[in-house]
Design a protein around this motif. Structure first.
Motif, PDB file in Angstrom:
ATOM      1  N   ALA A 294       0.837  -1.206   0.000  1.00  0.00           N
ATOM      2  CA  ALA A 294       0.000   0.000   0.000  1.00  0.00           C
ATOM      3  C   ALA A 294       0.870   1.254   0.000  1.00  0.00           C
ATOM      4  CB  ALA A 294      -0.935  -0.014   1.212  1.00  0.00           C
ATOM      5  N   ALA A 295       1.913   1.273   0.814  1.00  0.00           N
ATOM      6  CA  ALA A 295       2.792   2.446   0.880  1.00  0.00           C
ATOM      7  C   ALA A 295       3.540   2.655  -0.432  1.00  0.00           C
ATOM      8  CB  ALA A 295       3.776   2.294   2.042  1.00  0.00           C
ATOM      9  N   LEU A 296       4.062   1.578  -1.025  1.00  0.00           N
ATOM     10  CA  LEU A 296       4.817   1.717  -2.269  1.00  0.00           C
ATOM     11  C   LEU A 296       3.918   2.060  -3.461  1.00  0.00           C
ATOM     12  CD1 LEU A 296       7.490  -1.105  -1.944  1.00  0.00           C
ATOM     13  CD2 LEU A 296       7.822   1.373  -1.740  1.00  0.00           C
ATOM     14  N   GLN A 297       2.660   1.642  -3.421  1.00  0.00           N
ATOM     15  CA  GLN A 297       1.744   2.035  -4.493  1.00  0.00           C
ATOM     16  C   GLN A 297       1.464   3.531  -4.450  1.00  0.00           C
ATOM     17  OE1 GLN A 297      -1.294  -1.047  -6.099  1.00  0.00           O
ATOM     18  NE2 GLN A 297      -1.491  -1.081  -3.876  1.00  0.00           N
TER      19      GLN A 297
ATOM     20  N   ASN B 188      13.749   3.358   2.080  1.00  0.00           N
ATOM     21  CA  ASN B 188      13.522   2.172   2.904  1.00  0.00           C
ATOM     22  C   ASN B 188      13.346   2.498   4.377  1.00  0.00           C
ATOM     23  OD1 ASN B 188      13.382  -0.770   3.270  1.00  0.00           O
ATOM     24  ND2 ASN B 188      15.267  -0.438   4.421  1.00  0.00           N
ATOM     25  N   ASN B 189      14.126   3.435   4.911  1.00  0.00           N
ATOM     26  CA  ASN B 189      13.992   3.746   6.337  1.00  0.00           C
ATOM     27  C   ASN B 189      12.626   4.344   6.660  1.00  0.00           C
ATOM     28  OD1 ASN B 189      14.662   6.110   5.017  1.00  0.00           O
ATOM     29  ND2 ASN B 189      15.916   6.916   6.684  1.00  0.00           N
ATOM     30  N   GLU B 190      12.090   5.165   5.759  1.00  0.00           N
ATOM     31  CA  GLU B 190      10.757   5.732   5.963  1.00  0.00           C
ATOM     32  C   GLU B 190       9.680   4.667   5.782  1.00  0.00           C
ATOM     33  OE1 GLU B 190       7.992   9.294   4.174  1.00  0.00           O
ATOM     34  OE2 GLU B 190      10.178   9.514   4.045  1.00  0.00           O
ATOM     35  N   LEU B 191       9.862   3.807   4.797  1.00  0.00           N
ATOM     36  CA  LEU B 191       8.928   2.702   4.589  1.00  0.00           C
ATOM     37  C   LEU B 191       8.903   1.798   5.821  1.00  0.00           C
ATOM     38  CD1 LEU B 191       7.042   1.016   2.762  1.00  0.00           C
ATOM     39  CD2 LEU B 191       9.103  -0.072   1.830  1.00  0.00           C
ATOM     40  N   ALA B 192      10.066   1.467   6.337  1.00  0.00           N
ATOM     41  CA  ALA B 192      10.163   0.605   7.519  1.00  0.00           C
ATOM     42  C   ALA B 192       9.418   1.218   8.701  1.00  0.00           C
ATOM     43  CB  ALA B 192      11.628   0.369   7.867  1.00  0.00           C
TER      44      ALA B 192
ATOM     45  N   ARG C 187       7.305  -3.792 -11.158  1.00  0.00           N
ATOM     46  CA  ARG C 187       8.274  -2.776 -11.569  1.00  0.00           C
ATOM     47  C   ARG C 187       7.919  -1.456 -10.897  1.00  0.00           C
ATOM     48  NH1 ARG C 187       4.804  -3.403 -15.931  1.00  0.00           N
ATOM     49  NH2 ARG C 187       3.802  -1.507 -16.637  1.00  0.00           N
ATOM     50  N   TYR C 188       8.807  -0.501 -11.026  1.00  0.00           N
ATOM     51  CA  TYR C 188       8.591   0.845 -10.505  1.00  0.00           C
ATOM     52  C   TYR C 188       8.540   1.799 -11.690  1.00  0.00           C
ATOM     53  CZ  TYR C 188      10.004  -1.258  -6.098  1.00  0.00           C
ATOM     54  OH  TYR C 188      10.079  -2.065  -4.991  1.00  0.00           O
ATOM     55  N   VAL C 189       7.601   2.740 -11.650  1.00  0.00           N
ATOM     56  CA  VAL C 189       7.447   3.677 -12.760  1.00  0.00           C
ATOM     57  C   VAL C 189       7.188   5.086 -12.231  1.00  0.00           C
ATOM     58  CG1 VAL C 189       6.514   1.906 -14.303  1.00  0.00           C
ATOM     59  CG2 VAL C 189       4.957   3.310 -12.964  1.00  0.00           C
ATOM     60  N   ALA C 190       7.347   6.063 -13.117  1.00  0.00           N
ATOM     61  CA  ALA C 190       6.933   7.437 -12.835  1.00  0.00           C
ATOM     62  C   ALA C 190       5.657   7.687 -13.636  1.00  0.00           C
ATOM     63  CB  ALA C 190       8.023   8.419 -13.263  1.00  0.00           C
TER      64      ALA C 190
ATOM     65  N   ARG D  20      -6.755   5.673 -11.226  1.00  0.00           N
ATOM     66  CA  ARG D  20      -5.937   5.128 -10.146  1.00  0.00           C
ATOM     67  C   ARG D  20      -4.964   4.113 -10.719  1.00  0.00           C
ATOM     68  NH1 ARG D  20      -9.229   2.977  -5.177  1.00  0.00           N
ATOM     69  NH2 ARG D  20      -7.076   2.583  -4.642  1.00  0.00           N
ATOM     70  N   THR D  21      -3.854   3.989 -10.057  1.00  0.00           N
ATOM     71  CA  THR D  21      -2.919   2.920 -10.410  1.00  0.00           C
ATOM     72  C   THR D  21      -2.758   1.961  -9.235  1.00  0.00           C
ATOM     73  OG1 THR D  21      -1.025   4.217  -9.682  1.00  0.00           O
ATOM     74  CG2 THR D  21      -1.642   4.380 -12.012  1.00  0.00           C
ATOM     75  N   ALA D  22      -3.124   2.379  -8.037  1.00  0.00           N
ATOM     76  CA  ALA D  22      -2.982   1.539  -6.855  1.00  0.00           C
ATOM     77  C   ALA D  22      -4.107   0.508  -6.811  1.00  0.00           C
ATOM     78  CB  ALA D  22      -2.992   2.392  -5.591  1.00  0.00           C
ATOM     79  N   LEU D  23      -3.732  -0.749  -6.691  1.00  0.00           N
ATOM     80  CA  LEU D  23      -4.724  -1.813  -6.579  1.00  0.00           C
ATOM     81  C   LEU D  23      -5.323  -1.823  -5.179  1.00  0.00           C
ATOM     82  CD1 LEU D  23      -2.775  -4.690  -8.364  1.00  0.00           C
ATOM     83  CD2 LEU D  23      -4.689  -3.348  -9.279  1.00  0.00           C
TER      84      LEU D  23
END
Length: 159
Positions: free
Chosen positions: A15-18, A25-29, A54-57, A150-153
């Motif tokens: 959810a956070a990465l979407q 990583n430290n903020e995600l953690a 994958r990761y995209v802009a 939306r792109t987040a599932l």
């Protein structure tokens, strides 16, 4: 059931990465309640399992002069494997086609096409789409306004 079992922490990570794929990583953690090392291991495991593809802009279409969205229903003369494969290969080669779905119902395919203007769509239609062997009919619908994108599932169904 997902191919890769996802626990509560995995779902929080996704959810956070979407929302922000560039989240350090430290903020995600911190957001998911882990220390950085286990968080990074989980992200790597999700990537290796193909859960994170994958990761995209995401680029604003209007800012790059692509404001026109067209949804195109395409029907083929016959739904034989060679025609389906040929059509799919042809649309895969076209940068204007952002999405292509093999459908049930009235049309065989639904495409989402983006172009700068109507003249560009006309060129795409005449020079490319109508020339694909086996195309029987094409129906175009122009989007007047994007109400939601939306792109987040949604992950709520996972638990």
């Amino acid at each position: 059931m997902p191919k890769h079992p996802l626990d509560r922490i995995d779902r929080k990570i996704l959810a956070a990465l979407q929302q922000d794929g560039r989240l350090p990583n430290n903020e995600l953690a911190e957001r998911v309640g882990l220390s950085p090392s286990p968080c990074l291991r989980r992200v790597k495991a999700l990537e290796e399992a193909g859960v994170i593809a994958r990761y995209v802009a995401l680029v604003d279409p209007a800012s790059v002069d692509l404001p026109v969205n067209i949804f195109v229903n395409v029907s083929l003369e016959r739904q034989v494997e060679a025609r389906l494969d040929g059509f799919e290969a042809a649309v895969m080669a076209r940068p204007e086609v952002l999405e292509c779905y093999l459908m049930t119902g009235d049309a065989d395919y639904l495409l989402r096409v983006v172009v700068p203007d109507l003249a560009s769509y006309e060129r795409f239609l005449k020079e490319h789409l109508t020339r694909i062997p086996g195309v029987a009919s094409i129906r175009s619908s122009f989007a007047l306004k994007q109400v939601r994108y939306r792109t987040a599932l949604p992950l709520e169904h996972l638990g």
